[in-house]
Design a protein around this motif. Structure first.
Motif, PDB file in Angstrom:
ATOM      1  N   ASN A 156      85.343 -60.853 -63.650  1.00 44.16           N
ATOM      2  CA  ASN A 156      85.401 -60.670 -62.201  1.00 44.16           C
ATOM      3  C   ASN A 156      84.054 -60.875 -61.524  1.00 44.16           C
ATOM      4  O   ASN A 156      83.931 -60.750 -60.326  1.00 44.16           O
ATOM      5  CB  ASN A 156      85.914 -59.259 -61.864  1.00 44.16           C
ATOM      6  N   ARG A 157      83.062 -61.158 -62.333  1.00 45.30           N
ATOM      7  CA  ARG A 157      81.755 -61.374 -61.720  1.00 45.30           C
ATOM      8  C   ARG A 157      81.613 -62.827 -61.348  1.00 45.30           C
ATOM      9  O   ARG A 157      82.381 -63.684 -61.767  1.00 45.30           O
ATOM     10  CB  ARG A 157      80.655 -60.980 -62.686  1.00 45.30           C
ATOM     11  N   THR A 158      80.586 -63.101 -60.587  1.00 46.04           N
ATOM     12  CA  THR A 158      80.382 -64.458 -60.132  1.00 46.04           C
ATOM     13  C   THR A 158      80.227 -65.398 -61.326  1.00 46.04           C
ATOM     14  O   THR A 158      79.521 -65.103 -62.276  1.00 46.04           O
ATOM     15  CB  THR A 158      79.160 -64.504 -59.211  1.00 46.04           C
ATOM     16  N   PRO A 159      80.906 -66.544 -61.335  1.00 41.37           N
ATOM     17  CA  PRO A 159      80.925 -67.387 -62.526  1.00 41.37           C
ATOM     18  C   PRO A 159      79.630 -68.140 -62.758  1.00 41.37           C
ATOM     19  O   PRO A 159      79.331 -68.484 -63.887  1.00 41.37           O
ATOM     20  CB  PRO A 159      82.073 -68.364 -62.241  1.00 41.37           C
ATOM     21  N   SER A 160      78.891 -68.419 -61.740  1.00 42.23           N
ATOM     22  CA  SER A 160      77.774 -69.317 -61.956  1.00 42.23           C
ATOM     23  C   SER A 160      76.528 -68.877 -61.182  1.00 42.23           C
ATOM     24  O   SER A 160      76.451 -69.044 -59.980  1.00 42.23           O
ATOM     25  CB  SER A 160      78.182 -70.726 -61.538  1.00 42.23           C
ATOM     26  N   VAL A 161      75.607 -68.294 -61.921  1.00 44.88           N
ATOM     27  CA  VAL A 161      74.361 -67.821 -61.311  1.00 44.88           C
ATOM     28  C   VAL A 161      73.232 -68.740 -61.750  1.00 44.88           C
ATOM     29  O   VAL A 161      73.215 -69.212 -62.892  1.00 44.88           O
ATOM     30  CB  VAL A 161      74.084 -66.365 -61.758  1.00 44.88           C
ATOM     31  N   LEU A 213      66.524 -56.311 -51.094  1.00 39.05           N
ATOM     32  CA  LEU A 213      66.802 -57.499 -51.914  1.00 39.05           C
ATOM     33  C   LEU A 213      67.715 -57.145 -53.088  1.00 39.05           C
ATOM     34  O   LEU A 213      68.675 -57.863 -53.386  1.00 39.05           O
ATOM     35  CB  LEU A 213      65.490 -58.102 -52.432  1.00 39.05           C
ATOM     36  N   LEU A 214      67.426 -56.031 -53.765  1.00 36.85           N
ATOM     37  CA  LEU A 214      68.229 -55.665 -54.931  1.00 36.85           C
ATOM     38  C   LEU A 214      69.682 -55.434 -54.543  1.00 36.85           C
ATOM     39  O   LEU A 214      70.604 -55.853 -55.251  1.00 36.85           O
ATOM     40  CB  LEU A 214      67.640 -54.426 -55.613  1.00 36.85           C
ATOM     41  N   CYS A 215      69.897 -54.804 -53.401  1.00 33.44           N
ATOM     42  CA  CYS A 215      71.262 -54.575 -52.932  1.00 33.44           C
ATOM     43  C   CYS A 215      71.945 -55.924 -52.678  1.00 33.44           C
ATOM     44  O   CYS A 215      73.064 -56.167 -53.149  1.00 33.44           O
ATOM     45  CB  CYS A 215      71.226 -53.717 -51.665  1.00 33.44           C
ATOM     46  N   ALA A 216      71.256 -56.828 -51.991  1.00 33.01           N
ATOM     47  CA  ALA A 216      71.836 -58.144 -51.679  1.00 33.01           C
ATOM     48  C   ALA A 216      72.074 -58.947 -52.957  1.00 33.01           C
ATOM     49  O   ALA A 216      73.064 -59.668 -53.075  1.00 33.01           O
ATOM     50  CB  ALA A 216      70.917 -58.899 -50.726  1.00 33.01           C
ATOM     51  N   LEU A 217      71.188 -58.782 -53.915  1.00 38.82           N
ATOM     52  CA  LEU A 217      71.281 -59.533 -55.178  1.00 38.82           C
ATOM     53  C   LEU A 217      72.514 -59.095 -55.973  1.00 38.82           C
ATOM     54  O   LEU A 217      73.212 -59.912 -56.574  1.00 38.82           O
ATOM     55  CB  LEU A 217      70.011 -59.270 -55.981  1.00 38.82           C
ATOM     56  N   VAL A 218      72.788 -57.803 -55.967  1.00 36.77           N
ATOM     57  CA  VAL A 218      73.971 -57.311 -56.682  1.00 36.77           C
ATOM     58  C   VAL A 218      75.237 -57.753 -55.955  1.00 36.77           C
ATOM     59  O   VAL A 218      76.230 -58.144 -56.570  1.00 36.77           O
ATOM     60  CB  VAL A 218      73.913 -55.777 -56.842  1.00 36.77           C
ATOM     61  N   GLN A 219      75.181 -57.745 -54.608  1.00 29.10           N
ATOM     62  CA  GLN A 219      76.381 -58.124 -53.856  1.00 29.10           C
ATOM     63  C   GLN A 219      76.711 -59.599 -53.999  1.00 29.10           C
ATOM     64  O   GLN A 219      77.864 -59.979 -54.127  1.00 29.10           O
ATOM     65  CB  GLN A 219      76.205 -57.757 -52.377  1.00 29.10           C
ATOM     66  N   ASP A 220      75.677 -60.460 -53.977  1.00 26.35           N
ATOM     67  CA  ASP A 220      75.944 -61.897 -54.091  1.00 26.35           C
ATOM     68  C   ASP A 220      74.754 -62.637 -54.700  1.00 26.35           C
ATOM     69  O   ASP A 220      73.902 -63.172 -53.983  1.00 26.35           O
ATOM     70  CB  ASP A 220      76.261 -62.502 -52.721  1.00 26.35           C
ATOM     71  N   PRO A 221      74.711 -62.698 -56.043  1.00 26.14           N
ATOM     72  CA  PRO A 221      73.564 -63.370 -56.680  1.00 26.14           C
ATOM     73  C   PRO A 221      73.514 -64.875 -56.393  1.00 26.14           C
ATOM     74  O   PRO A 221      72.468 -65.486 -56.538  1.00 26.14           O
ATOM     75  CB  PRO A 221      73.786 -63.101 -58.174  1.00 26.14           C
ATOM     76  N   THR A 222      74.645 -65.451 -55.977  1.00 24.84           N
ATOM     77  CA  THR A 222      74.623 -66.900 -55.715  1.00 24.84           C
ATOM     78  C   THR A 222      73.856 -67.225 -54.440  1.00 24.84           C
ATOM     79  O   THR A 222      73.570 -68.391 -54.162  1.00 24.84           O
ATOM     80  CB  THR A 222      76.055 -67.487 -55.607  1.00 24.84           C
ATOM     81  N   ALA A 223      73.499 -66.192 -53.661  1.00 24.47           N
ATOM     82  CA  ALA A 223      72.744 -66.440 -52.425  1.00 24.47           C
ATOM     83  C   ALA A 223      71.255 -66.653 -52.716  1.00 24.47           C
ATOM     84  O   ALA A 223      70.492 -66.955 -51.801  1.00 24.47           O
ATOM     85  CB  ALA A 223      72.929 -65.265 -51.465  1.00 24.47           C
ATOM     86  N   PHE A 224      70.833 -66.496 -53.984  1.00 25.36           N
ATOM     87  CA  PHE A 224      69.409 -66.585 -54.320  1.00 25.36           C
ATOM     88  C   PHE A 224      69.162 -67.650 -55.375  1.00 25.36           C
ATOM     89  O   PHE A 224      69.971 -67.824 -56.288  1.00 25.36           O
ATOM     90  CB  PHE A 224      68.909 -65.224 -54.810  1.00 25.36           C
ATOM     91  N   ALA A 238      69.312 -61.085 -65.593  1.00 25.18           N
ATOM     92  CA  ALA A 238      69.811 -61.361 -66.942  1.00 25.18           C
ATOM     93  C   ALA A 238      71.229 -60.810 -67.105  1.00 25.18           C
ATOM     94  O   ALA A 238      72.069 -61.403 -67.791  1.00 25.18           O
ATOM     95  CB  ALA A 238      68.883 -60.764 -67.998  1.00 25.18           C
ATOM     96  N   ALA A 239      71.500 -59.689 -66.446  1.00 26.32           N
ATOM     97  CA  ALA A 239      72.834 -59.082 -66.577  1.00 26.32           C
ATOM     98  C   ALA A 239      73.922 -60.040 -66.097  1.00 26.32           C
ATOM     99  O   ALA A 239      75.035 -60.041 -66.627  1.00 26.32           O
ATOM    100  CB  ALA A 239      72.890 -57.776 -65.793  1.00 26.32           C
ATOM    101  N   TYR A 240      73.602 -60.873 -65.117  1.00 23.41           N
ATOM    102  CA  TYR A 240      74.607 -61.803 -64.578  1.00 23.41           C
ATOM    103  C   TYR A 240      74.928 -62.955 -65.525  1.00 23.41           C
ATOM    104  O   TYR A 240      75.945 -63.624 -65.363  1.00 23.41           O
ATOM    105  CB  TYR A 240      74.128 -62.386 -63.250  1.00 23.41           C
ATOM    106  N   ILE A 241      74.035 -63.225 -66.471  1.00 26.47           N
ATOM    107  CA  ILE A 241      74.282 -64.383 -67.335  1.00 26.47           C
ATOM    108  C   ILE A 241      74.642 -63.963 -68.764  1.00 26.47           C
ATOM    109  O   ILE A 241      74.645 -64.784 -69.664  1.00 26.47           O
ATOM    110  CB  ILE A 241      73.081 -65.356 -67.325  1.00 26.47           C
ATOM    111  N   GLY A 242      74.929 -62.674 -68.944  1.00 24.14           N
ATOM    112  CA  GLY A 242      75.380 -62.236 -70.270  1.00 24.14           C
ATOM    113  C   GLY A 242      74.514 -61.160 -70.883  1.00 24.14           C
ATOM    114  O   GLY A 242      74.778 -60.721 -71.999  1.00 24.14           O
ATOM    115  N   GLY A 243      73.456 -60.743 -70.196  1.00 24.62           N
ATOM    116  CA  GLY A 243      72.685 -59.601 -70.682  1.00 24.62           C
ATOM    117  C   GLY A 243      71.391 -59.962 -71.384  1.00 24.62           C
ATOM    118  O   GLY A 243      70.968 -61.114 -71.402  1.00 24.62           O
ATOM    119  N   MET A 244      70.807 -58.944 -72.005  1.00 20.86           N
ATOM    120  CA  MET A 244      69.462 -59.087 -72.569  1.00 20.86           C
ATOM    121  C   MET A 244      69.377 -60.141 -73.673  1.00 20.86           C
ATOM    122  O   MET A 244      68.328 -60.718 -73.912  1.00 20.86           O
ATOM    123  CB  MET A 244      68.979 -57.747 -73.128  1.00 20.86           C
TER     124      MET A 244
END
Ligand code: NAD
Ligand code: IPM
Ligand code: MN
Length: 349
Positions: free
Chosen positions: A120-125, A218-229, A247-253
């Motif tokens: 359910n997370r954004t597919p492409s960061v 920025l952190l709030c906006a980044l969590v809401q929509d990482p594709t905006a950055f 890193a969490a958006y692309i599969g973690g550490m």
């Protein structure tokens, strides 16, 4: 002239050893393709420190600085050294004393298939973090007194200019917008300096869409929509945190890579490549570590050495292996570190 590239390999501690074992064959692969490369393996880490009292001896530091072109690093940190002294004297020292000011941490979704739990997370960061790597509160100057503790945060115009210039150059080359994370509303001195340098560079690069944002917003906006950055710049402390969040958006550490480099080339050794993750004592020695971050870090090293075909081939190999379902446990799979490394290398030309 001898143009052999010399690379110091420092596995460090914990999973650092396991992921380094998967990177070594990639260097051999580059060598078999005709790249002139020599490696030297250095034992510095907690075992060596506990056995000898040495962290990074001066002769070794000077050898790396003056006789090597780059470092490939695993990870440091060991519960037997609770104050992390060896980590400071090895990793932070290398970053600081080699003046590796620019820490580049690209967070790019490596394959189109979403990982389990991330459907359910954004597919492409696709975010590149430029983190200052030698200063801020990580300059290791401070004191603990009765009832009071101090960590000094030093910011110099030269390092901030070097880091932000690299971020502006990247924004110019890619056409992507640049956002500077700061807290100049509170950190009036340190981040005030960052804002002045940022404004000056903005005037020099009118074609770059560049703006500052308070790091909290920025952190709030980044969590809401990482594709905006696309390109983020930050000081050492904020950049450390932001790069783990991305890193969490692309599969973690286990999947995020890192390259630290010195654009002004003060010494022969100008770069240190590593995964973003640490020594992961909770999974060390069990073959559970994902080597992807390390191998993408190795690809960043190849690019730094101007081995673009090898860098692209390795990045493509990672993407293909993941697309075909190769997964370590952190990504919901069952492959061991070795099997994952092999699955990636099997995709190399
Ligand atoms: P960590 O990155 O080591 O681990 C955080 C979590 O991510 C753990 O659950 C771990 O199992 C997982 N993880 C990390 N790497 C992984 C991989 N390759 N594959 C799968 N899962 C992975 O961070 P931590 O636990 O906060 O720190 C452990 C030690 O590492 C500490 O001593 C810390 O100071 C040090 N550290 C070193 C570096 C570095 O060497 N660059 C970076 C971060 C932390
Ligand atoms: C990283 C790590 C290091 C840092 C630690 C281990 C000193 O967290 O590489 O991000 O904070 O720079
Ligand atoms: Mn970190």
């Amino acid at each position: 002239m001898d143009n052999t590239v010399r690379i110091a390999l420092i596995p460090g501690d914990g999973v650092g050893y396991e992921v380094m074992a998967e990177a070594r064959p990639c260097l051999e692969w580059a060598q078999n393709r005709g790249r002139a490369v020599e490696t030297i393996e250095l034992p510095y880490g907690a075992d060596h420190f506990l056995a000898t009292g040495e962290t990074l001896p001066e002769t070794a530091f000077l050898h790396i600085r003056d006789r090597c072109d780059a470092i490939l690093f695993g990870a440091v940190g060991d519960p037997r050294v609770p104050d992390g002294r060896h980590a400071e004297e090895i990793l932070l020292r290398l970053r600081q004393d080699l003046q590796l000011t620019v820490n580049f941490r690209p967070c790019r979704t490596p394959c189109p298939t979403p990982y389990p739990g991330m459907e359910n997370r954004t597919p492409s960061v696709d975010i590149e973090v430029f983190r200052e790597n030698t200063e801020g509160p990580y300059c290791l100057q401070g004191s603990t007194e009765p009832g009071r503790a101090v960590d000094l945060a030093i910011h110099t115009e030269s390092a901030v200019h070097r880091l932000l210039s690299a971020a502006f150059r990247r924004a110019e080359a890619t056409g992507h917008p640049l956002v500077l994370a700061h807290k100049a509303n509170v950190l009036k001195h340190g981040h005030g300096l960052w804002m002045r340098v940022f404004e000056a560079l903005r005037r020099e690069h009118p074609q770059v869409a560049a703006r500052g944002m308070h790091a909290d917003a920025l952190l709030c906006a980044l969590v809401q929509d990482p594709t905006a950055f696309r390109i983020l710049a930050a000081d050492n402390y904020l950049g450390d945190l932001i790069s783990d969040l991305c890193a969490a958006y692309i599969g973690g550490m286990g999947v995020a890579p890192s390259l630290s480099w010195a654009p002004h080339r003060p010494f022969r050794c100008t770069a240190l490549a590593e995964p973003v993750h640490g020594s992961a004592p909770d999974i060390a020695g069990q073959g559970l570590a994902n080597p992807t971050g390390m191998l993408l870090g190795t690809a960043l090293l190849f690019r730094h050495l101007a081995w673009e075909p090898e860098a692209e081939a390795l990045e493509r190999a990672v993407a293909r292996a993941l697309s075909e379902g190769a997964r370590t446990r952190d990504l919901g799979g069952t492959l061991s570190t070795k099997a994952m490394g092999q699955a990636i290398r099997d995709q190399l030309p």
